[in-house]
Scaffold this motif. Structure first.
Motif, PDB file in Angstrom:
ATOM      1  N   LEU A 135     -23.146 -43.490 -10.282  1.00  0.00           N
ATOM      2  CA  LEU A 135     -22.309 -42.140 -10.383  1.00  0.00           C
ATOM      3  C   LEU A 135     -23.298 -41.117 -10.166  1.00  0.00           C
ATOM      4  N   GLU A 136     -22.909 -39.651  -9.747  1.00  0.00           N
ATOM      5  CA  GLU A 136     -23.874 -38.790  -9.411  1.00  0.00           C
ATOM      6  C   GLU A 136     -23.120 -37.411  -9.691  1.00  0.00           C
ATOM      7  N   THR A 137     -24.090 -36.380  -9.935  1.00  0.00           N
ATOM      8  CA  THR A 137     -23.582 -35.262 -10.356  1.00  0.00           C
ATOM      9  C   THR A 137     -24.546 -34.078 -10.217  1.00  0.00           C
ATOM     10  N   ARG A 138     -24.348 -32.787  -9.989  1.00  0.00           N
ATOM     11  CA  ARG A 138     -25.392 -31.863  -9.852  1.00  0.00           C
ATOM     12  C   ARG A 138     -25.083 -30.585 -10.634  1.00  0.00           C
ATOM     13  N   PHE A 139     -25.848 -29.914 -10.786  1.00  0.00           N
ATOM     14  CA  PHE A 139     -25.822 -28.638 -11.716  1.00  0.00           C
ATOM     15  C   PHE A 139     -26.516 -27.504 -11.415  1.00  0.00           C
ATOM     16  N   TYR A 140     -26.241 -26.380 -11.348  1.00  0.00           N
ATOM     17  CA  TYR A 140     -26.767 -25.165 -10.786  1.00  0.00           C
ATOM     18  C   TYR A 140     -27.305 -24.432 -12.202  1.00  0.00           C
ATOM     19  N   VAL A 141     -28.601 -24.361 -12.475  1.00  0.00           N
ATOM     20  CA  VAL A 141     -28.907 -23.911 -13.724  1.00  0.00           C
ATOM     21  C   VAL A 141     -29.135 -22.532 -13.870  1.00  0.00           C
ATOM     22  N   GLY A 142     -29.352 -21.733 -12.633  1.00  0.00           N
ATOM     23  CA  GLY A 142     -29.573 -20.442 -12.676  1.00  0.00           C
ATOM     24  C   GLY A 142     -30.863 -19.939 -12.251  1.00  0.00           C
ATOM     25  N   GLY A 143     -30.903 -18.612 -11.702  1.00  0.00           N
ATOM     26  CA  GLY A 143     -32.264 -18.279 -11.262  1.00  0.00           C
ATOM     27  C   GLY A 143     -32.719 -18.782  -9.878  1.00  0.00           C
ATOM     28  N   MET A 144     -33.958 -18.593  -9.709  1.00  0.00           N
ATOM     29  CA  MET A 144     -34.349 -19.000  -8.313  1.00  0.00           C
ATOM     30  C   MET A 144     -35.162 -20.581  -8.268  1.00  0.00           C
ATOM     31  N   LYS A 145     -35.628 -21.024  -9.335  1.00  0.00           N
ATOM     32  CA  LYS A 145     -36.214 -22.429  -9.350  1.00  0.00           C
ATOM     33  C   LYS A 145     -36.410 -22.686 -10.737  1.00  0.00           C
ATOM     34  N   ILE A 146     -36.410 -24.004 -10.881  1.00  0.00           N
ATOM     35  CA  ILE A 146     -36.592 -24.838 -12.074  1.00  0.00           C
ATOM     36  C   ILE A 146     -38.164 -25.130 -12.131  1.00  0.00           C
ATOM     37  N   THR A 147     -38.761 -24.808 -13.091  1.00  0.00           N
ATOM     38  CA  THR A 147     -40.360 -24.767 -13.335  1.00  0.00           C
ATOM     39  C   THR A 147     -40.609 -25.965 -14.159  1.00  0.00           C
ATOM     40  N   ALA A 148     -40.112 -26.275 -14.888  1.00  0.00           N
ATOM     41  CA  ALA A 148     -40.497 -27.354 -15.913  1.00  0.00           C
ATOM     42  C   ALA A 148     -39.184 -28.459 -16.304  1.00  0.00           C
TER      43      ALA A 148
END
Length: 704
Positions: A347-360
């Motif tokens: 199974l797979e999924t993706r999610f847009y967190v927001g902003g420009m980049k996930i840093t941690a």
């Protein structure tokens, strides 16, 4: 007491104020020096050891410790290594064999740009070569035979170093022996061309360099080679090398290599027998180690789109409830999750967190994470299985105080996921008015759970395992006591008033007293600093002295009970000597407590008298069983004796520079472990731990 599991660490156990946003409760704020914060990278092996790679002049590591100073309750030992500005460059030997001016003239624009931007290609002709940047530093999951830690570091010039240091030491040093980069270049690889001067274009030159250019590394699972270290290397040509090193890290025992369909490998992460690999083009593959072998097999191509976004943060976990494995990593501002189910389906999924980049990114449970973005926002992400066999991600904001003007560069959870460390850097220029402030990383150590660390510590304390593996739980107990959180609960747990010492001592009672030791010791240390001359500190000292006497007598009774179960004719000379010394030590402790009872306003006089009455009966009974007569000087024991006694057998220790001592409380024991094993029921099968703090022992040998 039940063990905390993933199901126990659910939504209800997270700190949630008035039904609002989840909260990061900060225990301590610290800082470390980093002179290149804008190029910050970090990594961790087991959660308790962190490497901060934001400096071009030094390597800085954080090692979890429970021995926090009460004036500075930072739960990490900060260690460093000064890096040479012009160190060795293993790829220069290859570059010298090619005609670089001629190759450069044949390049087109894009090739010439790549030629000049990559220092390893033109290092030998550069007048002002950029300083090397650390791109990886990771701990080996196994220690060296001399009980020292092993760390591998890699910089942007392809220099690979094996570093070592004793536990909780503040300086790293290079491990002499195997030079991995040189060995790969000259021994493991076959010559690329018979005559390197035939390299006439940039493509040939790039292949010639890239095959020996180590771009990333990781340590393999320990089960592959027992007592040896497994090192995984990724190269710029897309090769994966798996090396098996000797236990001392000085020799190569075996190796295996594979050409992948990836470009320059920039990411490696190991979880059990899985290996997650990513390249600079953004492709991601998942591999599996064969059983007891260095060979890798491809499990799945997780990402096949060349989006030029290489991954730097990933979490791989196994969920026991669903019997599935989650692979989660971030690309830009998107979080991608795959789930391998027990039936082999994915199974797979993706999610847009927001902003420009996930840093941690860090894990909370097997199916939830905490992450931060470049906009200084922190979220809790939950993996949800829907009824139609689909996967989805949900997001909740998480609050952290005093971080509005800071960017979160890293998040790390400790081994038991009870302490979280956030690495922050100021993003406002007016907050960095001096060079000292500009070269500083801020560290926030805290928790996002409402769990009781004492309950977790009790559940993880086992008879045949040292308490050293629970350093993060011990650190949280100390931090909680320092900030006086739930102080009354800890005082009630450490109360000695209702303890009863029955005829037979038990290991369970010894472990309970050891937990009380880990509570009373930091309370006494804290009060010593704050109330140095007050009666409050004296009361705690008397209570701690009584606890130490309880620990000592309980341990001695366990050893004497075992000796009494043996036939008198089967006792060895050391067993007889140790039993005599234990009775002598009890007489000394008894005399010391009696002197303390005569002091005015003794806080625990009733408890102490009751304890002594019980011990008199038990030790007299053991003396009769072992037929040990009281020595004449036991009635007039000298309290100020200068002899150094073994904390297990209480036999006098000879004067020597070689010593063996507890890694937590530094109490010494005899170097002859075979003699000490004679005091335990399982003999050589038993692992000996400190009877006071349940810590493991360390040997310091002068000749080593």
């Amino acid at each position: 007491m039940p063990r905390a599991t993933d199901t126990d660490i659910g939504e209800d156990h997270l700190i949630d104020e008035n039904g609002g946003a989840l909260r990061f409760r900060t225990f301590y704020r610290g800082s470390v020096k980093q002179n290149s914060v804008h190029e910050f990278l970090s990594s961790t092996t087991d959660g308790d050891n962190i490497a901060l790679l934001g400096s071009t002049t030094s390597l800085v590591t954080l090692e979890m410790t429970s021995k926090a100073n009460c004036r500075l309750p930072f739960p990490y030992v900060v260690a460093s290594l000064d890096l040479p500005s012009n160190g060795r460059r293993p790829l220069d030997e290859l570059a010298k064999q090619a005609n670089l001016p001629f190759i450069y003239e044949q390049c087109h624009v894009l090739e010439a740009q790549q030629f000049t931007l990559e220092p390893v290609y033109v290092a030998i002709f550069s007048t002002e070569l950029p300083k090397p940047k650390l791109i990886a530093a990771k701990w080996s999951p196994q220690i060296l035979p001399n009980k020292q830690m092993l760390l591998a570091s890699l910089n942007s010039h392809g220099v690979f170093l094996l570093l070592t240091k004793p536990s909780e030491c503040t300086r790293w040093k290079e491990l002499n022996g195997l030079d991995v980069a040189v060995h790969l270049r000259d021994v493991l690889q076959k010559p690329y061309k018979v005559n390197p001067s035939e390299i006439n274009n940039f493509q040939d030159y790039q292949h010639f360099i890239d095959r020996s250019w180590i771009t990333i590394m990781a340590w393999g699972p320990t089960k592959l080679r027992l007592f040896s270290h497994t090192l995984i290397l990724g190269t710029a040509s897309g090769h994966i090398w798996v090396l098996s090193l000797s236990p001392d890290g000085g020799r190569l025992l075996d190796h295996w290599q594979m050409q992948t369909d990836l470009n320059r490998i920039c990411f490696l992460q190991v979880f059990q027998d899985l290996l997650l690999v990513g390249d600079v083009n953004g492709l991601v593959n998942l591999y599996n180690f064969a059983s007891a072998s260095l060979e890798l097999t491809l499990v799945k191509n997780l990402w096949l789109k060349s989006d030029r976004m290489g991954i730097q943060q990933a979490e791989i976990t196994h969920c026991r409830n669903r019997n599935c494995t989650y692979i989660t990593f971030c690309k830009g501002a998107h979080l991608l999750t795959w789930c391998e189910q027990s039936d082999g389906n994915w199974l797979e999924t993706r999610f847009y967190v927001g902003g420009m980049k996930i840093t941690a990114l860090a894990g909370i449970t097997s199916n939830s994470y905490i992450l931060a973005t470049a906009q200084s926002k922190i979220y809790k992400i939950q993996v949800v299985h829907k009824s139609n066999n689909h996967l989805s991600l949900t997001m909740k904001p998480l609050q952290i105080k005093s971080c509005e003007n800071y960017q979160i560069l890293g998040l790390f959870n400790s081994r038991h996921k009870n302490l979280y460390t956030a690495v922050l850097s100021p993003k406002k220029e007016y907050l960095q008015t001096t060079s000292k402030l500009r070269n500083k990383l801020h560290l926030h150590v805290g928790s996002i759970h409402q769990r009781d660390p004492l309950i977790q510590l009790a559940a993880n304390l086992k008879l045949h395992e040292p308490i050293n593996s629970s350093a993060d739980l011990l650190a949280e107990v100390r931090l909680t006591l320092f900030f006086k959180k739930s102080m009354q609960k800890y005082l009630n747990f450490s109360s000695l008033e209702y303890l009863q010492f029955h005829q037979r001592a038990t290991e369970a009672q010894l472990q309970h007293l050891q937990l009380v030791y880990h509570i009373l010791t930091p309370i006494y240390e804290m009060q010593t600093k704050i109330f140095q001359y007050s009666c409050r500190n004296e009361n705690t000292k008397c209570r701690l002295d009584l606890l130490l006497a309880m620990l000592t007598t309980t341990h001695m009774r366990l050893r004497l009970q075992y000796l009494a179960s043996l036939s008198a004719k089967d006792l060895t000379p050391f067993q007889i000597l140790a039993s005599q010394k234990m009775f002598k030590e009890f007489a000394r402790l008894k005399r010391k407590l009696q002197i303390n009872l005569n002091a005015e306003e003794h806080p625990d006089d009733i408890i102490t008298r009751h304890f002594l009455d019980q011990m008199d009966i038990h030790f007299e009974d053991l003396r009769e069983q072992l037929n040990v007569k009281a020595e004449k000087d036991e009635q007039h024991i000298q309290l100020g004796q200068s002899l150094l006694l073994c904390s297990i057998s209480y036999v006098e220790m000879p004067l020597s520079l070689d010593r063996c001592y507890c890694t937590l409380c530094s109490r010494p024991i005899l170097m002859n472990k075979q003699n000490l094993e004679q005091l335990y029921e399982n003999g050589p099968k038993i692992l000996i731990f400190c009877p006071f703090c349940h810590g493991s022992y360390k040997y310091d040998l002068v000749n080593s």
